[in-house]
Design a protein around this motif. Structure first.
Motif, PDB file in Angstrom:
ATOM      1  N   TRP A 231       0.028  34.791  34.094  1.00  0.00           N
ATOM      2  CA  TRP A 231       0.495  35.228  32.826  1.00  0.00           C
ATOM      3  C   TRP A 231       1.820  35.805  32.570  1.00  0.00           C
ATOM      4  CZ3 TRP A 231      -1.855  39.992  29.905  1.00  0.00           C
ATOM      5  CH2 TRP A 231      -1.655  39.858  28.574  1.00  0.00           C
ATOM      6  N   ALA A 232       2.243  36.829  33.640  1.00  0.00           N
ATOM      7  CA  ALA A 232       3.699  37.083  33.773  1.00  0.00           C
ATOM      8  C   ALA A 232       4.762  36.192  33.924  1.00  0.00           C
ATOM      9  CB  ALA A 232       3.551  38.206  34.725  1.00  0.00           C
ATOM     10  N   ASP A 233       4.358  35.178  34.684  1.00  0.00           N
ATOM     11  CA  ASP A 233       5.336  34.262  34.940  1.00  0.00           C
ATOM     12  C   ASP A 233       5.284  33.237  33.417  1.00  0.00           C
ATOM     13  OD1 ASP A 233       5.945  34.645  37.447  1.00  0.00           O
ATOM     14  OD2 ASP A 233       4.814  32.886  38.412  1.00  0.00           O
ATOM     15  N   SER A 234       4.647  33.334  32.800  1.00  0.00           N
ATOM     16  CA  SER A 234       4.642  32.426  31.485  1.00  0.00           C
ATOM     17  C   SER A 234       6.054  32.978  30.643  1.00  0.00           C
ATOM     18  CB  SER A 234       3.315  32.507  30.846  1.00  0.00           C
ATOM     19  OG  SER A 234       3.259  33.816  29.991  1.00  0.00           O
ATOM     20  N   PHE A 235       6.450  34.220  30.824  1.00  0.00           N
ATOM     21  CA  PHE A 235       7.637  34.646  30.295  1.00  0.00           C
ATOM     22  C   PHE A 235       8.734  34.322  30.998  1.00  0.00           C
ATOM     23  CE2 PHE A 235       4.050  37.037  28.381  1.00  0.00           C
ATOM     24  CZ  PHE A 235       4.221  36.985  27.004  1.00  0.00           C
ATOM     25  N   ARG A 236       9.072  33.813  31.957  1.00  0.00           N
ATOM     26  CA  ARG A 236      10.134  33.249  32.814  1.00  0.00           C
ATOM     27  C   ARG A 236      10.515  32.195  31.976  1.00  0.00           C
ATOM     28  NH1 ARG A 236      10.762  34.654  38.570  1.00  0.00           N
ATOM     29  NH2 ARG A 236       8.859  35.850  39.074  1.00  0.00           N
ATOM     30  N   PRO A 237      12.170  32.123  32.136  1.00  0.00           N
ATOM     31  CA  PRO A 237      12.720  30.634  31.559  1.00  0.00           C
ATOM     32  C   PRO A 237      12.065  29.455  32.088  1.00  0.00           C
ATOM     33  CG  PRO A 237      14.197  32.435  32.364  1.00  0.00           C
ATOM     34  CD  PRO A 237      12.927  32.900  32.973  1.00  0.00           C
ATOM     35  N   ASN A 238      12.082  28.540  31.350  1.00  0.00           N
ATOM     36  CA  ASN A 238      11.313  27.372  31.865  1.00  0.00           C
ATOM     37  C   ASN A 238      10.092  27.366  32.384  1.00  0.00           C
ATOM     38  OD1 ASN A 238      13.885  25.995  31.119  1.00  0.00           O
ATOM     39  ND2 ASN A 238      14.847  26.727  32.849  1.00  0.00           N
ATOM     40  N   ALA A 239       9.310  28.529  32.346  1.00  0.00           N
ATOM     41  CA  ALA A 239       7.920  28.573  32.761  1.00  0.00           C
ATOM     42  C   ALA A 239       7.068  27.196  32.530  1.00  0.00           C
ATOM     43  CB  ALA A 239       7.110  29.707  31.953  1.00  0.00           C
ATOM     44  N   LEU A 240       7.054  26.675  31.185  1.00  0.00           N
ATOM     45  CA  LEU A 240       6.050  25.497  30.973  1.00  0.00           C
ATOM     46  C   LEU A 240       6.625  24.177  31.827  1.00  0.00           C
ATOM     47  CD1 LEU A 240       5.359  25.742  27.098  1.00  0.00           C
ATOM     48  CD2 LEU A 240       3.694  25.816  29.268  1.00  0.00           C
ATOM     49  N   ASP A 241       8.132  24.266  32.149  1.00  0.00           N
ATOM     50  CA  ASP A 241       8.445  23.064  33.215  1.00  0.00           C
ATOM     51  C   ASP A 241       7.578  23.206  34.293  1.00  0.00           C
ATOM     52  OD1 ASP A 241       9.865  22.004  31.137  1.00  0.00           O
ATOM     53  OD2 ASP A 241      11.718  23.004  31.713  1.00  0.00           O
ATOM     54  N   TRP A 242       7.788  24.671  34.951  1.00  0.00           N
ATOM     55  CA  TRP A 242       7.247  24.756  36.197  1.00  0.00           C
ATOM     56  C   TRP A 242       5.799  24.532  36.298  1.00  0.00           C
ATOM     57  CZ3 TRP A 242       6.832  24.751  41.121  1.00  0.00           C
ATOM     58  CH2 TRP A 242       5.957  25.274  41.818  1.00  0.00           C
ATOM     59  N   PHE A 243       5.023  25.139  35.137  1.00  0.00           N
ATOM     60  CA  PHE A 243       3.548  25.102  35.217  1.00  0.00           C
ATOM     61  C   PHE A 243       3.235  23.574  35.338  1.00  0.00           C
ATOM     62  CE2 PHE A 243       2.516  29.202  33.029  1.00  0.00           C
ATOM     63  CZ  PHE A 243       2.750  29.750  33.988  1.00  0.00           C
ATOM     64  N   ASP A 244       3.987  22.709  34.287  1.00  0.00           N
ATOM     65  CA  ASP A 244       3.601  21.050  34.271  1.00  0.00           C
ATOM     66  C   ASP A 244       3.867  20.544  35.493  1.00  0.00           C
ATOM     67  OD1 ASP A 244       3.008  21.425  31.710  1.00  0.00           O
ATOM     68  OD2 ASP A 244       5.141  20.608  30.838  1.00  0.00           O
ATOM     69  N   ARG A 245       4.827  20.906  36.302  1.00  0.00           N
ATOM     70  CA  ARG A 245       5.220  20.224  37.499  1.00  0.00           C
ATOM     71  C   ARG A 245       4.095  20.579  38.613  1.00  0.00           C
ATOM     72  NH1 ARG A 245       8.997  22.266  42.177  1.00  0.00           N
ATOM     73  NH2 ARG A 245       8.594  20.341  43.557  1.00  0.00           N
ATOM     74  N   GLN A 246       3.677  21.805  38.625  1.00  0.00           N
ATOM     75  CA  GLN A 246       2.614  22.401  39.570  1.00  0.00           C
ATOM     76  C   GLN A 246       1.288  21.847  39.251  1.00  0.00           C
ATOM     77  OE1 GLN A 246       2.066  26.687  39.689  1.00  0.00           O
ATOM     78  NE2 GLN A 246      -0.022  26.380  40.435  1.00  0.00           N
ATOM     79  N   MET A 247       0.970  21.588  38.030  1.00  0.00           N
ATOM     80  CA  MET A 247      -0.226  20.826  37.719  1.00  0.00           C
ATOM     81  C   MET A 247      -0.177  19.489  37.829  1.00  0.00           C
ATOM     82  SD  MET A 247      -1.875  23.616  37.436  1.00  0.00           S
ATOM     83  CE  MET A 247      -3.392  22.707  37.201  1.00  0.00           C
ATOM     84  N   ALA A 248       0.794  18.655  37.464  1.00  0.00           N
ATOM     85  CA  ALA A 248       0.928  17.269  37.723  1.00  0.00           C
ATOM     86  C   ALA A 248       0.831  16.995  39.355  1.00  0.00           C
ATOM     87  CB  ALA A 248       2.341  16.800  37.188  1.00  0.00           C
ATOM     88  N   ALA A 249       1.238  17.804  40.126  1.00  0.00           N
ATOM     89  CA  ALA A 249       1.354  17.699  41.760  1.00  0.00           C
ATOM     90  C   ALA A 249      -0.206  17.804  42.204  1.00  0.00           C
ATOM     91  CB  ALA A 249       2.345  18.794  42.406  1.00  0.00           C
ATOM     92  N   LEU A 250      -0.835  18.534  41.629  1.00  0.00           N
ATOM     93  CA  LEU A 250      -2.200  18.727  42.055  1.00  0.00           C
ATOM     94  C   LEU A 250      -3.133  18.042  41.330  1.00  0.00           C
ATOM     95  CD1 LEU A 250      -2.105  22.558  42.206  1.00  0.00           C
ATOM     96  CD2 LEU A 250      -1.580  21.150  43.892  1.00  0.00           C
ATOM     97  N   ALA A 251      -2.835  17.017  40.651  1.00  0.00           N
ATOM     98  CA  ALA A 251      -3.748  16.044  39.944  1.00  0.00           C
ATOM     99  C   ALA A 251      -4.687  15.414  40.642  1.00  0.00           C
ATOM    100  CB  ALA A 251      -2.776  15.172  39.072  1.00  0.00           C
ATOM    101  N   ASP A 252      -4.675  15.212  41.683  1.00  0.00           N
ATOM    102  CA  ASP A 252      -5.672  14.476  42.744  1.00  0.00           C
ATOM    103  C   ASP A 252      -6.744  15.424  43.440  1.00  0.00           C
ATOM    104  OD1 ASP A 252      -4.321  12.098  42.294  1.00  0.00           O
ATOM    105  OD2 ASP A 252      -3.140  12.436  44.255  1.00  0.00           O
ATOM    106  N   PHE A 253      -6.505  16.585  43.037  1.00  0.00           N
ATOM    107  CA  PHE A 253      -7.751  17.569  43.335  1.00  0.00           C
ATOM    108  C   PHE A 253      -8.428  18.088  42.303  1.00  0.00           C
ATOM    109  CE2 PHE A 253      -3.947  17.899  46.034  1.00  0.00           C
ATOM    110  CZ  PHE A 253      -4.172  17.671  47.395  1.00  0.00           C
ATOM    111  N   ASP A 254      -9.504  18.573  42.792  1.00  0.00           N
ATOM    112  CA  ASP A 254     -10.406  19.532  41.745  1.00  0.00           C
ATOM    113  C   ASP A 254     -10.165  20.781  42.059  1.00  0.00           C
ATOM    114  OD1 ASP A 254     -12.070  17.290  40.946  1.00  0.00           O
ATOM    115  OD2 ASP A 254     -13.546  17.665  42.948  1.00  0.00           O
ATOM    116  N   VAL A 255      -9.534  21.398  40.842  1.00  0.00           N
ATOM    117  CA  VAL A 255      -8.801  22.801  41.019  1.00  0.00           C
ATOM    118  C   VAL A 255      -9.417  23.752  40.219  1.00  0.00           C
ATOM    119  CG1 VAL A 255      -6.699  24.129  40.236  1.00  0.00           C
ATOM    120  CG2 VAL A 255      -6.534  21.361  41.065  1.00  0.00           C
ATOM    121  N   THR A 256      -9.638  24.874  40.913  1.00  0.00           N
ATOM    122  CA  THR A 256     -10.020  26.120  40.200  1.00  0.00           C
ATOM    123  C   THR A 256      -8.761  26.870  39.719  1.00  0.00           C
ATOM    124  OG1 THR A 256     -12.189  26.213  41.563  1.00  0.00           O
ATOM    125  CG2 THR A 256     -11.291  28.208  40.642  1.00  0.00           C
ATOM    126  N   LEU A 257      -8.456  26.876  38.581  1.00  0.00           N
ATOM    127  CA  LEU A 257      -7.389  27.659  38.008  1.00  0.00           C
ATOM    128  C   LEU A 257      -7.372  29.151  37.705  1.00  0.00           C
ATOM    129  CD1 LEU A 257      -4.629  26.612  37.469  1.00  0.00           C
ATOM    130  CD2 LEU A 257      -5.049  26.000  35.226  1.00  0.00           C
TER     131      LEU A 257
END
Length: 309
Positions: A231-257
């Motif tokens: 939640w703290a990182d969500s206020f960083r610049p371009n946070a959603l770009d990073w979140f999107d990249r992270q989640m796309a990279a993990l798409a082949d796994f069953d993820v506990t978020l």
């Protein structure tokens, strides 16, 4: 891709939740229930897990039950590090799970278990095999912490840092891979227990290890992973770009978020362990992340802004 949403991390550990600001954990309980309900509204099929407790304390779990928190989640979780930090021995793992079973009938996940190589790398090999022997088949999820050593330059998420002596420095030696990415002896031992045993890997904001971590996990046969969105990182610049990249990279796994970490400007005190000034803001963050990455109906996630706070 996302199989579960975990609400906070180690809420009974003062490195993650400040007991001076919330001595009876009533603020945490209110926040957790709001978050759990917000997650359900976005995706009622997603498993909601109460953040893994450390230490494993049936008294704390009873407190959560009495507040009604356990009525809002589908599973609870525990963390254990008997060779590094806990005041019990590794062979007591079944007993520790039974202590929590006296409080709740909910499934109990072991969402972090690990052994450092602070003293010797061979200790981690023995400890990993012994952990697998004791826990596999005893919990729905066993998630080994972690894939990588924590880089010394990043610092560990703990309250007293170097004042903790060797306890602090053990944080940096929990990986199956060293900081430089070279394998430790326990990597082969872990591979023998995958995919029954999963992994925990926290990715820092714009973590350069992300793609390499994915390659290693696939090579090891990992199918399920626990990570987090801050939640703290969500206020960083371009946070959603990073979140999107992270989640796309993990798409082949069953993820506990895991959702955690209070932004400094949204807490009673300017620290990630502080209860939020407005607990519903954390719930809205959780809801936004579920809506974006685990919507109830399979569809392209809407590229919407994060909730204001």
């Amino acid at each position: 891709m996302i199989e579960a949403a975990m609400i906070w991390n180690e809420p009974n550990n003062k490195s993650h939740w400040d007991p001076e600001l919330d001595p009876d954990w009533s603020r945490f309980a209110e926040m957790a229930m709001l978050a759990a309900d917000a997650i359900t509204r976005e995706n009622p099929h997603l498993t909601r897990v109460l953040g893994g407790i450390s230490p494993i304390d049936p008294g704390f779990m009873s407190r959560m039950k009495n507040f009604g928190v356990l009525d809002h989640v589908d599973a609870v979780a525990v963390h254990g590090f008997p060779l590094d930090w806990n005041l019990w021995q590794i062979h007591q793992w079944p007993q520790k799970l039974d202590e929590i079973r006296t409080v709740t009938d909910l499934p109990i996940w072991v969402s972090e278990v690990g052994i450092s190589t602070f003293g010797a790398e061979e200790v981690q090999v023995w400890g990993l095999d012994r952990t697998a022997e004791l826990l596999l088949g005893q919990a729905p999820r066993i998630q080994w912490y972690s894939l990588y050593d924590l880089p010394m330059a990043w610092g560990a998420t703990t309250r007293h840092r170097e004042a903790e002596g060797s306890s602090y420095y053990r944080h940096f030696y929990m990986g199956l891979l060293r900081e430089d990415g070279t394998p430790k002896p326990a990597l082969d031992a872990f591979a023998r227990h995958a995919p029954a045993m999963g992994l925990v890997q926290w990715f820092h904001y714009e973590d350069p290890r992300l793609d390499e971590a994915v390659a290693w996990m696939k090579r090891l046969g990992v199918t399920y992973l626990r990570t987090g969105l801050s939640w703290a990182d969500s206020f960083r610049p371009n946070a959603l770009d990073w979140f999107d990249r992270q989640m796309a990279a993990l798409a082949d796994f069953d993820v506990t978020l895991t959702f955690c970490f209070t932004p400094e400007h949204r807490g009673f005190m300017p620290h990630h362990t502080s209860p939020p000034l407005v607990p519903d803001e954390f719930a809205r963050f959780c809801a936004a992340m579920i809506r974006r990455y685990a919507p109830a109906q399979a569809s392209t996630p809407a590229m919407e802004p994060l909730p204001a706070g």
